[in-house]
Design a protein around this motif. Structure first.
Motif, PDB file in Angstrom:
ATOM      1  N   ALA A 269      16.077 -19.633   9.029  1.00  0.00           N
ATOM      2  CA  ALA A 269      15.435 -20.377  10.135  1.00  0.00           C
ATOM      3  C   ALA A 269      16.283 -21.545  10.644  1.00  0.00           C
ATOM      4  O   ALA A 269      16.359 -21.778  11.856  1.00  0.00           O
ATOM      5  CB  ALA A 269      14.057 -20.862   9.721  1.00  0.00           C
ATOM      6  N   LYS A 270      16.937 -22.269   9.743  1.00  0.00           N
ATOM      7  CA  LYS A 270      17.697 -23.448  10.176  1.00  0.00           C
ATOM      8  C   LYS A 270      19.013 -23.023  10.841  1.00  0.00           C
ATOM      9  O   LYS A 270      19.350 -23.500  11.923  1.00  0.00           O
ATOM     10  CB  LYS A 270      17.985 -24.337   8.958  1.00  0.00           C
ATOM     11  N   ALA A 271      19.703 -22.106  10.189  1.00  0.00           N
ATOM     12  CA  ALA A 271      21.008 -21.684  10.725  1.00  0.00           C
ATOM     13  C   ALA A 271      20.851 -20.922  12.039  1.00  0.00           C
ATOM     14  O   ALA A 271      21.744 -20.947  12.884  1.00  0.00           O
ATOM     15  CB  ALA A 271      21.725 -20.811   9.703  1.00  0.00           C
ATOM     16  N   ALA A 272      19.734 -20.211  12.202  1.00  0.00           N
ATOM     17  CA  ALA A 272      19.512 -19.443  13.435  1.00  0.00           C
ATOM     18  C   ALA A 272      18.319 -20.028  14.169  1.00  0.00           C
ATOM     19  O   ALA A 272      17.381 -19.319  14.524  1.00  0.00           O
ATOM     20  CB  ALA A 272      19.277 -17.972  13.079  1.00  0.00           C
ATOM     21  N   ALA A 273      18.372 -21.354  14.407  1.00  0.00           N
ATOM     22  CA  ALA A 273      17.193 -22.050  14.960  1.00  0.00           C
ATOM     23  C   ALA A 273      16.801 -21.518  16.338  1.00  0.00           C
ATOM     24  O   ALA A 273      15.613 -21.309  16.610  1.00  0.00           O
ATOM     25  CB  ALA A 273      17.476 -23.551  15.023  1.00  0.00           C
ATOM     26  N   ALA A 274      17.797 -21.272  17.192  1.00  0.00           N
ATOM     27  CA  ALA A 274      17.459 -20.833  18.554  1.00  0.00           C
ATOM     28  C   ALA A 274      16.773 -19.470  18.513  1.00  0.00           C
ATOM     29  O   ALA A 274      15.716 -19.269  19.124  1.00  0.00           O
ATOM     30  CB  ALA A 274      18.727 -20.770  19.404  1.00  0.00           C
ATOM     31  N   GLY A 275      17.357 -18.541  17.780  1.00  0.00           N
ATOM     32  CA  GLY A 275      16.786 -17.190  17.677  1.00  0.00           C
ATOM     33  C   GLY A 275      15.412 -17.222  17.013  1.00  0.00           C
ATOM     34  O   GLY A 275      14.504 -16.478  17.417  1.00  0.00           O
ATOM     35  N   THR A 276      15.254 -18.090  16.015  1.00  0.00           N
ATOM     36  CA  THR A 276      13.961 -18.163  15.321  1.00  0.00           C
ATOM     37  C   THR A 276      12.898 -18.711  16.277  1.00  0.00           C
ATOM     38  O   THR A 276      11.737 -18.294  16.222  1.00  0.00           O
ATOM     39  CB  THR A 276      14.085 -19.026  14.050  1.00  0.00           C
ATOM     40  N   GLY A 277      13.316 -19.599  17.176  1.00  0.00           N
ATOM     41  CA  GLY A 277      12.400 -20.113  18.210  1.00  0.00           C
ATOM     42  C   GLY A 277      11.959 -18.987  19.145  1.00  0.00           C
ATOM     43  O   GLY A 277      10.780 -18.877  19.487  1.00  0.00           O
ATOM     44  N   LEU A 278      12.934 -18.150  19.549  1.00  0.00           N
ATOM     45  CA  LEU A 278      12.596 -17.008  20.426  1.00  0.00           C
ATOM     46  C   LEU A 278      11.644 -16.045  19.719  1.00  0.00           C
ATOM     47  O   LEU A 278      10.734 -15.474  20.330  1.00  0.00           O
ATOM     48  CB  LEU A 278      13.869 -16.244  20.819  1.00  0.00           C
ATOM     49  N   LEU A 283       6.144 -13.859  19.058  1.00  0.00           N
ATOM     50  CA  LEU A 283       4.970 -13.656  18.197  1.00  0.00           C
ATOM     51  C   LEU A 283       3.773 -14.481  18.667  1.00  0.00           C
ATOM     52  O   LEU A 283       2.662 -14.313  18.164  1.00  0.00           O
ATOM     53  CB  LEU A 283       5.305 -14.082  16.752  1.00  0.00           C
ATOM     54  N   ASP A 284       4.057 -15.436  19.582  1.00  0.00           N
ATOM     55  CA  ASP A 284       3.047 -16.366  20.080  1.00  0.00           C
ATOM     56  C   ASP A 284       2.491 -17.259  18.953  1.00  0.00           C
ATOM     57  O   ASP A 284       1.273 -17.414  18.800  1.00  0.00           O
ATOM     58  CB  ASP A 284       1.909 -15.579  20.767  1.00  0.00           C
ATOM     59  N   VAL A 285       3.423 -17.778  18.141  1.00  0.00           N
ATOM     60  CA  VAL A 285       3.052 -18.690  17.045  1.00  0.00           C
ATOM     61  C   VAL A 285       4.031 -19.871  17.047  1.00  0.00           C
ATOM     62  O   VAL A 285       5.042 -19.840  17.755  1.00  0.00           O
ATOM     63  CB  VAL A 285       3.121 -17.991  15.662  1.00  0.00           C
ATOM     64  N   ASN A 286       3.748 -20.892  16.230  1.00  0.00           N
ATOM     65  CA  ASN A 286       4.657 -22.041  16.155  1.00  0.00           C
ATOM     66  C   ASN A 286       5.806 -21.813  15.181  1.00  0.00           C
ATOM     67  O   ASN A 286       6.903 -22.311  15.364  1.00  0.00           O
ATOM     68  CB  ASN A 286       3.898 -23.296  15.713  1.00  0.00           C
ATOM     69  N   ASP A 287       5.530 -21.077  14.111  1.00  0.00           N
ATOM     70  CA  ASP A 287       6.532 -20.885  13.064  1.00  0.00           C
ATOM     71  C   ASP A 287       6.677 -19.376  12.805  1.00  0.00           C
ATOM     72  O   ASP A 287       5.717 -18.710  12.402  1.00  0.00           O
ATOM     73  CB  ASP A 287       6.049 -21.603  11.785  1.00  0.00           C
ATOM     74  N   ALA A 288       7.889 -18.854  13.079  1.00  0.00           N
ATOM     75  CA  ALA A 288       8.077 -17.391  13.055  1.00  0.00           C
ATOM     76  C   ALA A 288       7.788 -16.792  11.671  1.00  0.00           C
ATOM     77  O   ALA A 288       7.071 -15.784  11.553  1.00  0.00           O
ATOM     78  CB  ALA A 288       9.504 -17.066  13.479  1.00  0.00           C
ATOM     79  N   ALA A 289       8.345 -17.400  10.619  1.00  0.00           N
ATOM     80  CA  ALA A 289       8.183 -16.817   9.274  1.00  0.00           C
ATOM     81  C   ALA A 289       6.708 -16.815   8.863  1.00  0.00           C
ATOM     82  O   ALA A 289       6.184 -15.808   8.358  1.00  0.00           O
ATOM     83  CB  ALA A 289       9.029 -17.594   8.263  1.00  0.00           C
ATOM     84  N   ARG A 349       4.013 -15.452  -2.266  1.00  0.00           N
ATOM     85  CA  ARG A 349       3.768 -16.807  -1.730  1.00  0.00           C
ATOM     86  C   ARG A 349       4.082 -16.852  -0.242  1.00  0.00           C
ATOM     87  O   ARG A 349       4.845 -16.016   0.271  1.00  0.00           O
ATOM     88  CB  ARG A 349       4.702 -17.813  -2.409  1.00  0.00           C
ATOM     89  N   ALA A 350       3.561 -17.875   0.431  1.00  0.00           N
ATOM     90  CA  ALA A 350       3.943 -18.083   1.831  1.00  0.00           C
ATOM     91  C   ALA A 350       5.442 -18.391   1.873  1.00  0.00           C
ATOM     92  O   ALA A 350       5.979 -19.010   0.949  1.00  0.00           O
ATOM     93  CB  ALA A 350       3.142 -19.236   2.420  1.00  0.00           C
ATOM     94  N   PRO A 351       6.145 -17.959   2.924  1.00  0.00           N
ATOM     95  CA  PRO A 351       7.591 -18.175   2.983  1.00  0.00           C
ATOM     96  C   PRO A 351       7.929 -19.653   3.133  1.00  0.00           C
ATOM     97  O   PRO A 351       7.156 -20.407   3.736  1.00  0.00           O
ATOM     98  CB  PRO A 351       8.001 -17.402   4.234  1.00  0.00           C
ATOM     99  N   GLU A 352       9.076 -20.066   2.602  1.00  0.00           N
ATOM    100  CA  GLU A 352       9.521 -21.456   2.765  1.00  0.00           C
ATOM    101  C   GLU A 352      11.044 -21.465   2.798  1.00  0.00           C
ATOM    102  O   GLU A 352      11.683 -20.515   2.338  1.00  0.00           O
ATOM    103  CB  GLU A 352       9.011 -22.322   1.606  1.00  0.00           C
ATOM    104  N   ALA A 353      11.611 -22.535   3.326  1.00  0.00           N
ATOM    105  CA  ALA A 353      13.063 -22.692   3.306  1.00  0.00           C
ATOM    106  C   ALA A 353      13.450 -22.941   1.866  1.00  0.00           C
ATOM    107  O   ALA A 353      12.895 -23.825   1.227  1.00  0.00           O
ATOM    108  CB  ALA A 353      13.465 -23.864   4.183  1.00  0.00           C
ATOM    109  N   VAL A 354      14.373 -22.155   1.293  1.00  0.00           N
ATOM    110  CA  VAL A 354      14.749 -22.358  -0.127  1.00  0.00           C
ATOM    111  C   VAL A 354      16.113 -23.016  -0.213  1.00  0.00           C
ATOM    112  O   VAL A 354      16.865 -23.011   0.751  1.00  0.00           O
ATOM    113  CB  VAL A 354      14.756 -21.028  -0.910  1.00  0.00           C
TER     114      VAL A 354
END
Ligand code: NAD
Length: 354
Positions: A269-278, A283-289, A349-354
């Motif tokens: 998510a952090k390294a591919a921030a732009a794509g994760t935003g798209l 998905l019509d959500v705030n957080d893709a994962a 578990r719910a996904p998180e940045a590891v």
């Protein structure tokens, strides 16, 4: 806008509810008149429908297509095709049956007509796979791209809901990975975004109202676009992890994608921030994962690797294998972080940045 290159595949598509009945005409247009119909033992009724439609243009039905395209099955089908002098195959079924048609296209140069009945999306790629002695060998070859793909959403009405959910999320994985990869150019990203949007919007409807043909059509179109993104795009960490669990720990294909996808997306998510935003937008959500994790829950899909037969003791080996060789991925892959990702995926578990 950055520079890009793009090579399309020679897709040839007929899409529409009830379009199965167009098959005899389409075969004539292709100048083909001696078809071998392929199916799994579960879908002989579909294959016999095709046989009845084609009449004399169906020479025989081979009903032994199997998961992972065993080399022995390919050899058997090829021997039959040679003996009967067929000029094409018509594969009706999921990715396993499409895979058999592709293998025969590769080995025997047979035109392959595909009628997909699941959301695997294999018909949109040039990727083939054949399994021998427990090892799946895969490759890319233009020869295996179907001569014609005929999508009839009515044929997906029989998909059991759990399989529709897993198969649909498998398609979602092909698309999501390509929305978030920096290696995917704008053609691929556009296809992948639309695939995510269609799948996210239609899969809950498919589960709620299995007879909703419009929802089925949208899911099938979304899956087709997702396959197109995989076929002309890229893969990364997510597919590496799925191959490890499918290949070494024998977990089911679609469900493995479902469980790992939110974690792979969170990892990048952090390294591919732009794509994760798209992706979040599609998905019509705030957080893709989190959005994908919640969608899988809504669809009743399994959320933990432990639900797929993985043992906690397997995670170390899987983490070792994940970093064995270099891989194209937005975020660098380190063994310790992959091990944390796998623990989250194992426990559901719910996904998180590891
Ligand atoms: P599958 O083809 O193995 O199908 C699972 C079962 O569901 C089969 O028995 C099948 O006959 C049945 N089925 C399919 N559609 C049905 C329907 N509408 N109604 C009732 N039953 C139905 O599973 P899959 O998930 O479709 O495909 C998975 C395979 O496809 C994997 O082996 C995967 O590697 C391959 N695949 C390949 C590519 C590629 O590009 N080469 C892409 C995606 C998937």
């Amino acid at each position: 806008m950055r520079d890009f290159t793009y090579q399309s595949l020679p897709w040839n598509i007929v899409f529409g509810a009830g379009s199965l009945k167009r098959l005899p005409d389409e075969l004539r247009k292709l100048n083909r008149s001696r078809a071998l119909v392929l199916c799994t033992p579960d879908q002989t009724a579909d294959a016999h429908r095709v046989q009845a439609l084609l009449g004399d243009a169906c020479i025989d039905v081979f009903d032994q297509a199997a998961m992972h395209v065993p080399a022995a099955t390919v050899a058997k089908a090829r021997a039959l095709a040679d003996k009967l002098g067929v000029d094409c195959t018509v594969a009706i079924g999921g990715g396993s049956t499409t895979g058999l048609g592709k293998a025969l296209a590769l080995q025997a140069d047979l035109d392959n007509i595909v009628i997909p009945t699941s959301y695997a999306g294999s018909e949109m790629t040039n990727i083939w796979g054949i399994t021998e002695d427990g090892r799946k060998v895969t490759g890319r070859d233009m020869k295996v791209v179907p001569t014609l793909t005929l999508y009839d959403p009515e044929l997906t009405l029989s998909l059991p809901p759990e399989f529709a959910a897993a198969s649909g999320l498998n398609a979602m994985a092909q698309a999501a990975v390509n929305v978030t990869s920096e290696l995917s150019g704008p053609f691929v990203v556009s296809m992948a975004q639309e695939a995510v949007r269609r799948l996210a919007m239609s899969l809950p409807r498919v589960l709620q109202s299995p007879d909703d043909l419009d929802a089925r059509a949208n899911a099938l179109y979304g899956a087709s676009l997702a396959g197109g993104a995989l076929g002309t795009g890229t893969t990364g960490l997510h597919h590496r992890l799925c191959h490890i669990f499918g290949g070494t720990f024998n977990t089911p294909h679609a469900q493995t994608h479902t469980v790992l996808l939110p974690h792979s997306i969170a990892y990048n998510a952090k390294a591919a921030a732009a794509g994760t935003g798209l992706l979040a937008e599609a998905l019509d959500v705030n957080d893709a994962a989190q959005g994908i994790y919640q969608l899988a829950k809504t669809l009743g899909a399994p959320s933990g690797l432990r639900d797929l037969g993985v043992k906690e003791g397997d995670l170390d080996q899987a983490a070792d294998m994940a970093v064995e060789s270099a891989i194209n991925n937005p975020e660098p892959i380190t063994r310790d972080r992959i091990r944390l990702l796998l623990e989250n995926a194992y426990l559901g578990r719910a996904p998180e940045a590891v």
